[in-house]
Motif scaffolding. Structure first.
Motif, short mmCIF file in Angstrom:
data_model
loop_
_atom_site.label_atom_id
_atom_site.label_comp_id
_atom_site.label_asym_id
_atom_site.label_seq_id
_atom_site.Cartn_x
_atom_site.Cartn_y
_atom_site.Cartn_z
N TYR A 9 0.89 -1.27 -0.09
CA TYR A 9 0.19 0.00 -0.09
C TYR A 9 0.72 1.26 -0.04
O TYR A 9 0.52 2.30 -0.45
CB TYR A 9 -0.82 0.14 1.10
N ALA A 10 1.93 1.19 0.63
CA ALA A 10 3.01 2.44 0.80
C ALA A 10 3.50 2.53 -0.50
O ALA A 10 3.56 3.68 -0.93
CB ALA A 10 3.97 2.21 1.87
N ALA A 11 3.80 1.67 -1.15
CA ALA A 11 4.56 1.70 -2.37
C ALA A 11 3.64 2.06 -3.51
O ALA A 11 3.97 3.18 -4.34
CB ALA A 11 5.16 0.38 -2.99
N VAL A 12 2.36 1.71 -3.72
CA VAL A 12 1.48 2.00 -4.74
C VAL A 12 1.03 3.66 -4.23
O VAL A 12 0.83 4.18 -5.16
CB VAL A 12 0.38 1.18 -4.66
N THR A 13 0.69 3.86 -3.09
CA THR A 13 0.26 5.42 -2.97
C THR A 13 1.47 6.15 -3.13
O THR A 13 1.17 7.21 -3.77
CB THR A 13 -0.07 5.24 -1.25
N MET A 14 2.70 5.79 -2.78
CA MET A 14 3.82 6.71 -3.25
C MET A 14 3.91 6.99 -4.63
O MET A 14 4.02 8.11 -5.24
CB MET A 14 5.35 6.14 -2.81
N ALA A 15 3.70 5.88 -5.64
CA ALA A 15 3.44 5.92 -6.98
C ALA A 15 2.71 6.94 -7.33
O ALA A 15 2.83 7.76 -8.30
CB ALA A 15 3.43 4.57 -7.67
N VAL A 16 1.39 6.83 -6.84
CA VAL A 16 0.42 7.74 -7.25
C VAL A 16 0.50 9.13 -6.95
O VAL A 16 0.38 10.05 -7.65
CB VAL A 16 -1.09 7.18 -6.77
N PHE A 17 1.00 9.28 -5.70
CA PHE A 17 1.47 10.58 -5.33
C PHE A 17 2.63 11.35 -5.99
O PHE A 17 2.51 12.54 -6.40
CB PHE A 17 1.67 10.78 -3.86
N LEU A 18 3.40 10.45 -6.60
CA LEU A 18 4.51 11.02 -7.61
C LEU A 18 3.86 11.34 -8.90
O LEU A 18 4.21 12.41 -9.35
CB LEU A 18 5.55 9.79 -7.85
N VAL A 22 4.16 15.26 -10.07
CA VAL A 22 4.59 15.75 -11.45
C VAL A 22 3.64 16.36 -12.17
O VAL A 22 4.07 17.37 -12.67
CB VAL A 22 5.08 14.35 -12.20
N PHE A 23 2.28 15.87 -12.32
CA PHE A 23 1.44 16.88 -12.89
C PHE A 23 1.19 18.05 -12.55
O PHE A 23 1.17 19.09 -13.19
CB PHE A 23 0.10 16.11 -12.93
N THR A 24 1.07 18.35 -11.12
CA THR A 24 1.01 19.65 -10.70
C THR A 24 2.07 20.50 -10.84
O THR A 24 1.96 21.76 -11.00
CB THR A 24 0.61 19.76 -9.09
N GLY A 25 3.25 19.88 -10.75
CA GLY A 25 4.75 20.65 -10.82
C GLY A 25 4.69 21.19 -12.24
O GLY A 25 5.17 22.19 -12.56
N TRP A 26 4.32 20.38 -13.39
CA TRP A 26 4.34 20.71 -14.69
C TRP A 26 3.13 21.81 -15.00
O TRP A 26 3.63 22.60 -15.61
CB TRP A 26 3.96 19.53 -15.68
N VAL A 27 2.22 21.88 -14.47
CA VAL A 27 1.06 22.88 -14.51
C VAL A 27 1.64 24.17 -14.06
O VAL A 27 1.66 25.16 -14.52
CB VAL A 27 -0.16 22.37 -13.87
N LYS A 51 -0.85 25.50 -6.35
CA LYS A 51 0.54 25.68 -5.43
C LYS A 51 0.21 24.86 -3.95
O LYS A 51 0.86 24.01 -3.46
CB LYS A 51 0.74 27.15 -5.17
N ASP A 52 -1.23 25.21 -3.66
CA ASP A 52 -1.69 24.51 -2.58
C ASP A 52 -1.82 22.98 -2.47
O ASP A 52 -1.40 22.12 -1.82
CB ASP A 52 -3.17 25.06 -1.90
N ILE A 53 -2.37 22.58 -3.57
CA ILE A 53 -2.25 21.30 -3.90
C ILE A 53 -1.04 20.59 -3.97
O ILE A 53 -0.71 19.32 -3.26
CB ILE A 53 -3.31 20.90 -5.31
N HIS A 54 0.04 21.25 -4.67
CA HIS A 54 1.35 20.57 -4.77
C HIS A 54 2.07 20.61 -3.47
O HIS A 54 2.58 19.58 -2.96
CB HIS A 54 2.38 21.44 -5.73
N LEU A 55 1.85 21.69 -2.55
CA LEU A 55 2.36 21.57 -1.21
C LEU A 55 1.76 20.43 -0.32
O LEU A 55 2.85 19.78 0.09
CB LEU A 55 1.99 23.10 -0.73
N CYS A 56 0.42 20.45 -0.34
CA CYS A 56 -0.22 19.45 0.63
C CYS A 56 0.28 17.83 -0.10
O CYS A 56 0.57 16.93 0.93
CB CYS A 56 -1.83 19.34 0.42
N LEU A 57 0.51 17.77 -1.47
CA LEU A 57 0.69 16.36 -1.78
C LEU A 57 2.38 16.04 -1.55
O LEU A 57 2.71 15.02 -1.30
CB LEU A 57 0.75 16.39 -3.62
N SER A 58 3.09 17.02 -1.36
CA SER A 58 4.65 16.81 -1.00
C SER A 58 4.65 16.50 0.17
O SER A 58 5.55 15.72 0.46
CB SER A 58 5.29 18.24 -1.51
N VAL A 59 3.74 17.27 1.16
CA VAL A 59 3.99 16.94 2.58
C VAL A 59 3.62 15.36 2.92
O VAL A 59 4.19 14.79 3.35
CB VAL A 59 3.04 18.09 3.43
N VAL A 60 2.34 15.04 2.23
CA VAL A 60 1.94 13.67 2.26
C VAL A 60 3.09 12.73 1.72
O VAL A 60 3.32 11.53 2.23
CB VAL A 60 0.55 13.39 1.77
#
Length: 108
Positions: A9-18, A22-27, A51-60
């Motif tokens: 679960y940790a590995a798959v969740t990390m892949a989804v968050f990655l 990447v998507f929010t970073g490119w946007v 920016k807010d979404i990207h920050l929250c995703l990076s913290v998680v």
């Protein structure tokens, strides 16, 4: 307590968050700057919200990386001990790659 059942679960969740990071970073990278950003929307979301979404995703994602490292500490430490006896230690290689990547990102 055995937490091995959390590993996949940790590995798959990390892949989804990655992928999401990447998507929010490119946007954010291609979004307009300055005054034009006031009325700019992409998929119904403003740059400020991205920016807010990207920050929250990076913290998680940081929490998930730490959790994944803790769950796989035994395997990781065995790998580092095994490969440090032969050639360049992988931890040193990883640090060099991360340092070069961060340096290259600042040049862009």
């Amino acid at each position: 307590m055995n937490y091995n059942h959390l590993r996949p679960y940790a590995a798959v969740t990390m892949a989804v968050f990655l992928v999401l990071l990447v998507f929010t970073g490119w946007v954010l990278y291609f979004a307009p700057h300055g005054v034009a950003v006031r009325n700019w929307l992409f998929l119904g979301v403003s740059k400020h919200q991205y920016k807010d979404i990207h920050l929250c995703l990076s913290v998680v994602a940081t929490f998930l990386v730490l959790m994944h490292s803790a769950l796989n500490f035994k395997s990781l430490s065995h790998y580092l001990k095994l490969h440090s006896k032969v050639g360049v230690p992988p931890l040193l290689c990883a640090l060099v790659i991360v340092t070069l990547t961060v340096f290259a990102a600042f040049l862009l």
